[in-house]
Design a protein around this motif. Structure first.
Motif, PDB file in Angstrom:
ATOM      1  N   LEU A 242      -6.772 -13.445   1.012  1.00  0.00           N
ATOM      2  CA  LEU A 242      -6.235 -12.582  -0.037  1.00  0.00           C
ATOM      3  C   LEU A 242      -6.909 -11.216  -0.040  1.00  0.00           C
ATOM      4  O   LEU A 242      -6.257 -10.182  -0.237  1.00  0.00           O
ATOM      5  N   GLU A 243      -8.236 -11.197   0.177  1.00  0.00           N
ATOM      6  CA  GLU A 243      -8.961  -9.924   0.208  1.00  0.00           C
ATOM      7  C   GLU A 243      -8.531  -9.076   1.400  1.00  0.00           C
ATOM      8  O   GLU A 243      -8.366  -7.851   1.284  1.00  0.00           O
ATOM      9  N   TYR A 244      -8.332  -9.721   2.542  1.00  0.00           N
ATOM     10  CA  TYR A 244      -7.891  -9.003   3.751  1.00  0.00           C
ATOM     11  C   TYR A 244      -6.494  -8.424   3.540  1.00  0.00           C
ATOM     12  O   TYR A 244      -6.207  -7.282   3.873  1.00  0.00           O
ATOM     13  N   ARG A 245      -5.616  -9.222   2.940  1.00  0.00           N
ATOM     14  CA  ARG A 245      -4.249  -8.778   2.663  1.00  0.00           C
ATOM     15  C   ARG A 245      -4.254  -7.604   1.675  1.00  0.00           C
ATOM     16  O   ARG A 245      -3.487  -6.645   1.827  1.00  0.00           O
ATOM     17  N   ALA A 246      -5.119  -7.686   0.663  1.00  0.00           N
ATOM     18  CA  ALA A 246      -5.198  -6.600  -0.321  1.00  0.00           C
ATOM     19  C   ALA A 246      -5.694  -5.303   0.320  1.00  0.00           C
ATOM     20  O   ALA A 246      -5.223  -4.211  -0.015  1.00  0.00           O
ATOM     21  N   ALA A 247      -6.650  -5.420   1.257  1.00  0.00           N
ATOM     22  CA  ALA A 247      -7.156  -4.230   1.950  1.00  0.00           C
ATOM     23  C   ALA A 247      -6.058  -3.569   2.766  1.00  0.00           C
ATOM     24  O   ALA A 247      -5.937  -2.335   2.802  1.00  0.00           O
ATOM     25  N   PHE A 248      -5.237  -4.380   3.427  1.00  0.00           N
ATOM     26  CA  PHE A 248      -4.114  -3.817   4.185  1.00  0.00           C
ATOM     27  C   PHE A 248      -3.136  -3.107   3.250  1.00  0.00           C
ATOM     28  O   PHE A 248      -2.695  -1.986   3.521  1.00  0.00           O
ATOM     29  N   LEU A 249      -2.773  -3.772   2.143  1.00  0.00           N
ATOM     30  CA  LEU A 249      -1.812  -3.189   1.204  1.00  0.00           C
ATOM     31  C   LEU A 249      -2.309  -1.872   0.616  1.00  0.00           C
ATOM     32  O   LEU A 249      -1.537  -0.930   0.417  1.00  0.00           O
ATOM     33  N   LYS A 250      -3.591  -1.797   0.345  1.00  0.00           N
ATOM     34  CA  LYS A 250      -4.157  -0.579  -0.214  1.00  0.00           C
ATOM     35  C   LYS A 250      -3.940   0.600   0.726  1.00  0.00           C
ATOM     36  O   LYS A 250      -3.554   1.706   0.300  1.00  0.00           O
ATOM     37  N   GLU A 251      -4.167   0.375   2.012  1.00  0.00           N
ATOM     38  CA  GLU A 251      -3.960   1.442   2.994  1.00  0.00           C
ATOM     39  C   GLU A 251      -2.478   1.744   3.179  1.00  0.00           C
ATOM     40  O   GLU A 251      -2.081   2.902   3.303  1.00  0.00           O
ATOM     41  N   TRP A 252      -1.654   0.720   3.207  1.00  0.00           N
ATOM     42  CA  TRP A 252      -0.211   0.921   3.402  1.00  0.00           C
ATOM     43  C   TRP A 252       0.402   1.717   2.248  1.00  0.00           C
ATOM     44  O   TRP A 252       1.232   2.606   2.451  1.00  0.00           O
ATOM     45  N   ASN A 253      -0.001   1.382   1.031  1.00  0.00           N
ATOM     46  CA  ASN A 253       0.591   2.019  -0.149  1.00  0.00           C
ATOM     47  C   ASN A 253       0.114   3.450  -0.368  1.00  0.00           C
ATOM     48  O   ASN A 253       0.612   4.135  -1.262  1.00  0.00           O
ATOM     49  N   ARG A 254      -0.862   3.914   0.442  1.00  0.00           N
ATOM     50  CA  ARG A 254      -1.241   5.324   0.348  1.00  0.00           C
ATOM     51  C   ARG A 254      -0.120   6.233   0.843  1.00  0.00           C
ATOM     52  O   ARG A 254      -0.082   7.412   0.532  1.00  0.00           O
ATOM     53  N   TRP A 255       0.785   5.683   1.624  1.00  0.00           N
ATOM     54  CA  TRP A 255       1.900   6.449   2.180  1.00  0.00           C
ATOM     55  C   TRP A 255       3.181   6.078   1.452  1.00  0.00           C
ATOM     56  O   TRP A 255       3.397   4.931   1.078  1.00  0.00           O
ATOM     57  N   GLY A 256       4.030   7.058   1.251  1.00  0.00           N
ATOM     58  CA  GLY A 256       5.298   6.806   0.580  1.00  0.00           C
ATOM     59  C   GLY A 256       6.036   8.088   0.264  1.00  0.00           C
ATOM     60  O   GLY A 256       5.739   9.163   0.812  1.00  0.00           O
ATOM     61  N   TYR A 257       6.980   7.985  -0.670  1.00  0.00           N
ATOM     62  CA  TYR A 257       7.810   9.127  -1.045  1.00  0.00           C
ATOM     63  C   TYR A 257       7.755   9.322  -2.557  1.00  0.00           C
ATOM     64  O   TYR A 257       7.660   8.370  -3.319  1.00  0.00           O
ATOM     65  N   GLY A 258       7.866  10.577  -2.993  1.00  0.00           N
ATOM     66  CA  GLY A 258       7.925  10.874  -4.411  1.00  0.00           C
ATOM     67  C   GLY A 258       6.556  11.065  -5.029  1.00  0.00           C
ATOM     68  O   GLY A 258       5.516  10.886  -4.388  1.00  0.00           O
ATOM     69  N   GLU A 259       6.578  11.410  -6.303  1.00  0.00           N
ATOM     70  CA  GLU A 259       5.351  11.653  -7.057  1.00  0.00           C
ATOM     71  C   GLU A 259       5.376  10.868  -8.356  1.00  0.00           C
ATOM     72  O   GLU A 259       6.441  10.568  -8.908  1.00  0.00           O
ATOM     73  N   GLY A 260       4.193  10.555  -8.870  1.00  0.00           N
ATOM     74  CA  GLY A 260       4.066   9.897 -10.172  1.00  0.00           C
ATOM     75  C   GLY A 260       4.756   8.558 -10.226  1.00  0.00           C
ATOM     76  O   GLY A 260       4.660   7.742  -9.296  1.00  0.00           O
ATOM     77  N   ASP A 261       5.509   8.320 -11.318  1.00  0.00           N
ATOM     78  CA  ASP A 261       6.182   7.043 -11.508  1.00  0.00           C
ATOM     79  C   ASP A 261       7.317   6.823 -10.504  1.00  0.00           C
ATOM     80  O   ASP A 261       7.749   5.693 -10.290  1.00  0.00           O
ATOM     81  N   ASP A 262       7.808   7.918  -9.918  1.00  0.00           N
ATOM     82  CA  ASP A 262       8.916   7.812  -8.965  1.00  0.00           C
ATOM     83  C   ASP A 262       8.444   7.529  -7.540  1.00  0.00           C
ATOM     84  O   ASP A 262       9.267   7.375  -6.636  1.00  0.00           O
TER      85      ASP A 262
ATOM     86  N   ASN B 199     -11.784 -24.919  -5.349  1.00  0.00           N
ATOM     87  CA  ASN B 199     -12.117 -24.992  -3.919  1.00  0.00           C
ATOM     88  C   ASN B 199     -11.040 -24.337  -3.065  1.00  0.00           C
ATOM     89  O   ASN B 199     -11.331 -23.614  -2.103  1.00  0.00           O
ATOM     90  N   LEU B 200      -9.777 -24.589  -3.437  1.00  0.00           N
ATOM     91  CA  LEU B 200      -8.672 -23.988  -2.689  1.00  0.00           C
ATOM     92  C   LEU B 200      -8.688 -22.472  -2.816  1.00  0.00           C
ATOM     93  O   LEU B 200      -8.485 -21.743  -1.838  1.00  0.00           O
ATOM     94  N   LEU B 201      -8.951 -21.977  -4.024  1.00  0.00           N
ATOM     95  CA  LEU B 201      -9.019 -20.533  -4.235  1.00  0.00           C
ATOM     96  C   LEU B 201     -10.141 -19.916  -3.421  1.00  0.00           C
ATOM     97  O   LEU B 201      -9.985 -18.818  -2.853  1.00  0.00           O
ATOM     98  N   GLU B 202     -11.257 -20.612  -3.335  1.00  0.00           N
ATOM     99  CA  GLU B 202     -12.387 -20.094  -2.565  1.00  0.00           C
ATOM    100  C   GLU B 202     -12.032 -20.003  -1.079  1.00  0.00           C
ATOM    101  O   GLU B 202     -12.406 -19.049  -0.391  1.00  0.00           O
ATOM    102  N   GLN B 203     -11.283 -20.997  -0.594  1.00  0.00           N
ATOM    103  CA  GLN B 203     -10.859 -20.968   0.804  1.00  0.00           C
ATOM    104  C   GLN B 203      -9.859 -19.851   1.068  1.00  0.00           C
ATOM    105  O   GLN B 203      -9.836 -19.254   2.141  1.00  0.00           O
ATOM    106  N   GLU B 204      -9.013 -19.576   0.072  1.00  0.00           N
ATOM    107  CA  GLU B 204      -7.973 -18.562   0.236  1.00  0.00           C
ATOM    108  C   GLU B 204      -8.497 -17.143   0.017  1.00  0.00           C
ATOM    109  O   GLU B 204      -7.822 -16.177   0.396  1.00  0.00           O
ATOM    110  N   LYS B 205      -9.660 -17.004  -0.577  1.00  0.00           N
ATOM    111  CA  LYS B 205     -10.169 -15.689  -0.957  1.00  0.00           C
ATOM    112  C   LYS B 205     -10.267 -14.713   0.218  1.00  0.00           C
ATOM    113  O   LYS B 205      -9.819 -13.569   0.095  1.00  0.00           O
ATOM    114  N   PRO B 206     -10.813 -15.103   1.379  1.00  0.00           N
ATOM    115  CA  PRO B 206     -10.875 -14.144   2.497  1.00  0.00           C
ATOM    116  C   PRO B 206      -9.498 -13.641   2.916  1.00  0.00           C
ATOM    117  O   PRO B 206      -9.325 -12.456   3.204  1.00  0.00           O
TER     118      PRO B 206
END
Length: 442
Positions: free
Chosen positions: A100-120, A91-98
């Motif tokens: 967590l999903e919203y936070r993951a969507a933000f992180l996905k967009e944020w991590n598109r920007w950065g420095y370096g290539e590949g593993d670096d 039940n707690l996980l179900e309440q937290e799901k929105p």
């Protein structure tokens, strides 16, 4: 491994605080948590091997085992408890799901920007408080897909430093929230009073969400009494407070850092911290390396008596409800000029609460700057005290143009002379020096 206090409590509650051997219950007899199969015979500390036992039964049992029916009954209870705990966790996980999903969507967009290539490749570092900050926008109704546009705008602005990218994103996001709320009002056709009410509810709701989520991420969740106290303190916000919703949310976030449950106290603490940090951080210091490779320290900071006086001024100015951004600018100006007098940009009437004189502070500032520039050394404390003594004597000499006082202070500094009176030219009056307050800088 010893049985934990939490597990001991759960076993007692499961068994209804009743001895499973004889049926006695508290407070008639002292109760213990007993191993069904003794540890000496290979028993474990798991719930299915623990029962509530009164002290007489526990003392007489030693390493004897009980019948299999009791063990089976205890195991059934433990299984039911485990199932209930799993359901609660689901039940707690179900309440937290929105969230967590919203936070993951933000992180996905944020991590598109950065420095370096590949593993670096490395993403731009987020501040430690980014999670509750993002959560407040979810609560305010900002759709997750909007973050792509917001982050692209912030990252594409080369004038914004990497350390400030997230703050810049938050500023854009607040503008988006305001636009969405205005559009919603037009769609439903609400009048102005209702719009104001919606805005108030949105800001207060976002502030509470940031505070509550921030404390929930810590070790101890807020109690119902603390929640009520924070709600009550939020209700005291005026319409003027709500013209700066970002400050309301920042104060709520500040409250989570220090575990505060009163919004007004948290905002005051935040403002005091902002002004004092502006003064300290602007003060020029010199890094002196130490004997060790990474040793060393900053020297040349303000003296203890200067710190004390500045803190007193900040308290009085905040009590007078002077706009905090003006105080931050004044404190930064004072620190950058190695002054303990907060006055820049403030009126004489505002400075009355501290006893600081604006014109005397500026004269002292001009004297110190020219003194340092002419000899590449700072004036001593004794010379500073003599300068203010001479400045006070101006009151008894007559009336002068402010420009003449400033010019005399600059000239005295060039001569590295703490007495500005010989450099002062008398003129007809444009103000009465005797009416202006004077206080030594220390």
């Amino acid at each position: 491994m010893a049985v934990s206090k939490r597990l001991r409590y759960e076993v007692l509650r499961r068994d209804n605080h009743t001895c499973r051997y004889c049926g006695a219950s508290a407070p008639d007899v002292p109760l213990r948590v007993d191993h069904v199969t003794p540890v000496a015979l290979g028993g474990t500390d798991t719930p299915d091997n623990l029962v509530t036992s009164c002290e007489p039964c526990n003392s007489g049992k030693s390493s004897a085992t009980v019948d299999s029916a009791l063990v089976e009954n205890v195991a059934d209870d433990a299984l039911r408890w485990a199932a209930a705990m799993q359901q609660a966790a689901d039940n707690l996980l179900e309440q937290e799901k929105p969230k967590l999903e919203y936070r993951a969507a933000f992180l996905k967009e944020w991590n598109r920007w950065g420095y370096g290539e590949g593993d670096d490749r490395k993403a731009i570092e987020l501040p430690g408080d980014w999670k509750p900050s993002v959560e407040r926008f979810r609560v305010a109704g900002l759709p997750a897909w909007v973050w792509g546009e917001i982050i692209d705008t912030a990252m594409g602005n080369d004038k914004v430093l990497d350390d400030n990218k997230f703050k810049y994103c938050c500023g854009i996001a607040w503008n988006k929230v305001s636009g969405l709320q205005e559009s919603a009002r037009r769609i439903v056709g609400t009048g102005r009073p209702r719009a104001d009410l919606d805005m108030r509810q949105a800001v207060l709701g976002a502030a509470f969400a940031v505070w509550h989520c921030g404390l929930m991420d810590g070790e101890d969740a807020p109690t119902p009494q603390q929640v009520d106290e924070f709600h009550e303190s939020l209700a005291g916000l005026t319409e003027g407070d709500l013209t700066e919703p970002e400050r309301v949310v920042q104060a709520a976030q500040h409250a989570t850092y220090f575990g505060m449950t009163n919004f007004a106290e948290a905002r005051r603490h935040m403002d005091y911290d902002a002004v004092s940090r502006a003064w300290i951080s602007a003060w020029p210091t010199t890094w002196v390396p130490g004997d060790e490779e990474w040793g060393g320290k900053f020297v040349g900071g303000p003296r203890d008596e200067q710190r004390k006086w500045v803190m007193e001024q900040i308290d009085k100015l905040l009590d007078a409800e002077i706009y905090v951004h003006r105080l931050v600018r004044a404190a930064s100006h004072a620190g950058s000029h190695k002054s303990a007098r907060i006055y820049h940009g403030l009126s004489d009437s505002e400075l009355e609460v501290t006893g600081v004189s604006g014109w005397q502070s500026k004269a002292a500032e001009l004297w110190r700057v020219t003194y340092t520039a002419s000899g590449m050394v700072e004036p001593t404390e004794e010379e500073t005290a003599r300068f203010f003594k001479g400045l006070r004597s101006v009151v008894s000499l007559g009336e002068f143009y402010l420009a003449d006082i400033y010019q005399a202070a600059s000239a005295a500094g060039c001569y590295q002379d703490p007495d500005l009176v010989p450099c002062l030219t008398q003129h007809l009056s444009v103000f009465e020096a005797a009416a202006l307050p004077v206080r030594d800088e220390g």
